[in-house]
Write an enzyme that holds these catalytic residues in place. Sequence first.
Site, PDB file in Angstrom:
ATOM      1  N   TYR A  22       0.825  -1.218   0.000  1.00  0.00           N
ATOM      2  CA  TYR A  22       0.000   0.000   0.000  1.00  0.00           C
ATOM      3  C   TYR A  22       0.860   1.268   0.000  1.00  0.00           C
ATOM      4  O   TYR A  22       0.578   2.215   0.737  1.00  0.00           O
ATOM      5  CB  TYR A  22      -0.912   0.061   1.232  1.00  0.00           C
ATOM      6  N   TYR A 150     -14.435  -4.853   4.115  1.00  0.00           N
ATOM      7  CA  TYR A 150     -13.102  -5.263   3.667  1.00  0.00           C
ATOM      8  C   TYR A 150     -12.922  -6.736   4.020  1.00  0.00           C
ATOM      9  O   TYR A 150     -13.125  -7.137   5.169  1.00  0.00           O
ATOM     10  CB  TYR A 150     -12.001  -4.434   4.350  1.00  0.00           C
ATOM     11  N   ASP A 244     -17.119 -12.465   8.868  1.00  0.00           N
ATOM     12  CA  ASP A 244     -15.669 -12.311   8.807  1.00  0.00           C
ATOM     13  C   ASP A 244     -15.228 -11.655  10.116  1.00  0.00           C
ATOM     14  O   ASP A 244     -15.309 -10.439  10.276  1.00  0.00           O
ATOM     15  CB  ASP A 244     -15.318 -11.455   7.578  1.00  0.00           C
ATOM     16  N   LYS A 273      -5.951 -12.751  12.161  1.00  0.00           N
ATOM     17  CA  LYS A 273      -5.305 -11.673  12.923  1.00  0.00           C
ATOM     18  C   LYS A 273      -4.822 -12.064  14.342  1.00  0.00           C
ATOM     19  O   LYS A 273      -3.676 -12.411  14.493  1.00  0.00           O
ATOM     20  CB  LYS A 273      -6.213 -10.442  12.957  1.00  0.00           C
TER      21      LYS A 273
END
Length: 425
Positions: A22, A150, A244, A273
């Site tokens: 990014y 996302y 999610d 995560k």
Amino acid sequence: MPAPASMPDWYQKGLPHIWLPYSQMQSAPPPLAAQSTQGSHLTLTDGRTLVDGVAAWWTACHGYNHPHIRQAVARQLEVMPHVMFGGMVHEPALRLASRLCALLPGDLERVFFTDSGSVAVEVAMKMAIQYRLNKGERQRTKMLAFHGGYHGDTLATMAICDPEEGMHHLYGPALTEHVIAPLPVDVASTQAFLSLLASHAHELAGIIMEPLVQGAGGMLFHTPEVLRTVRAAADRYDTLLILDEIFTGFGRTGTMFACEQAGITPDIITLSKALTGGTMALAATIARKHVFDAFLSDNPEHALMHGPTFMANPLACACANASLDLFEAEPRLEQVATISARMSTWLEPCRSLPGVRDVRTLGAIGVVELDRIANPDALRQQLVAHGAWIRPFRNIVYLTPAFTISEHDLAFLCRTIHTVLGNQA
Ligand SMILES: *Cc1c(COP(=O)(O)O)cnc(C)c1O
């Protein structure tokens, strides 16, 4: 992006060969060089120490280098660092699977391991699609996803991210078309969501959403009621609900899983995560019984056709088991509640700064939303100059600290945000 001359040899030699995420590498400031970590502190090669407000992209929930996780990896490294998971299983993975299923609500009872969040979402999509294919329904291959969502960076997951605001709108022509609906947060958006669902239900394999918080979409919060609305709609139109929880899972929103706050059970859930406490790459896609049952048949082609080389890596599973031990042995959810109360008090003064649009807290997520951030790189550098590792993006400055962060360090992070944003004005 020239390397500053003061940097070590490996940095000078390596930086010209690294492609950063990014990052517009023509203009971005050169990356910091991390030397070591401890608790909520990052030490750089030049000797500076930063207080970490991000916890390594929301993963290091117990702080860095927790001795219990380190010992678990060391022990596993001695015995068996890795073995293939095809036709063979091992104790760390099976222990972890049964522990995850015991923690999750309802009959979420079959765990498929992968090594990244994006792939866990892709596996969830494949499960939902093949669930229909195995029942002979060949038309139901699309997903309904939400604006602001996302779900990852791979080609399939980009296609279910927010189409306009998401960082992937530029890949548009290469992406599969799915149905993107507004989150049902009020009467008008609920009507719009339900009418999209009604008109596309015949071609939908599933609905996918991030429960309670749309993370990478800008830390946007919604109520548990929204989740209940989506669950009821999925039932009514007989389509699978995928939650999610890659960001929200493992205490971040105040409960072990965000879906608990709505009292609902998804048909498939994705986790990653904080799964290993920020130590190793691991992800899991967990399905309910009725989803798994649709793959049981005399037909070999009804099996789930997926199998990453490093799936269920024993070192990563050992980390995840050690992380779950810590959730049992230490008062993590109480710590989240304390962090939440402190952040909402200590970030509140930011509300009166010019250019600040909103200040909000949910669990161990604290957000200062601005009208706009002209230069996030420059803002990050100012925060670093004060000794804080905070990574503004879009129009927000946020904190997702380790649950073990000290009162002193958390106060410092909140104060630094106020000081630096105040200097902007
Ligand atoms: C980070 C994230 C992903 C992608 O995970 P990766 O490990 O980066 O591939 C997917 N969904 C959500 C909600 C996330 O926060």
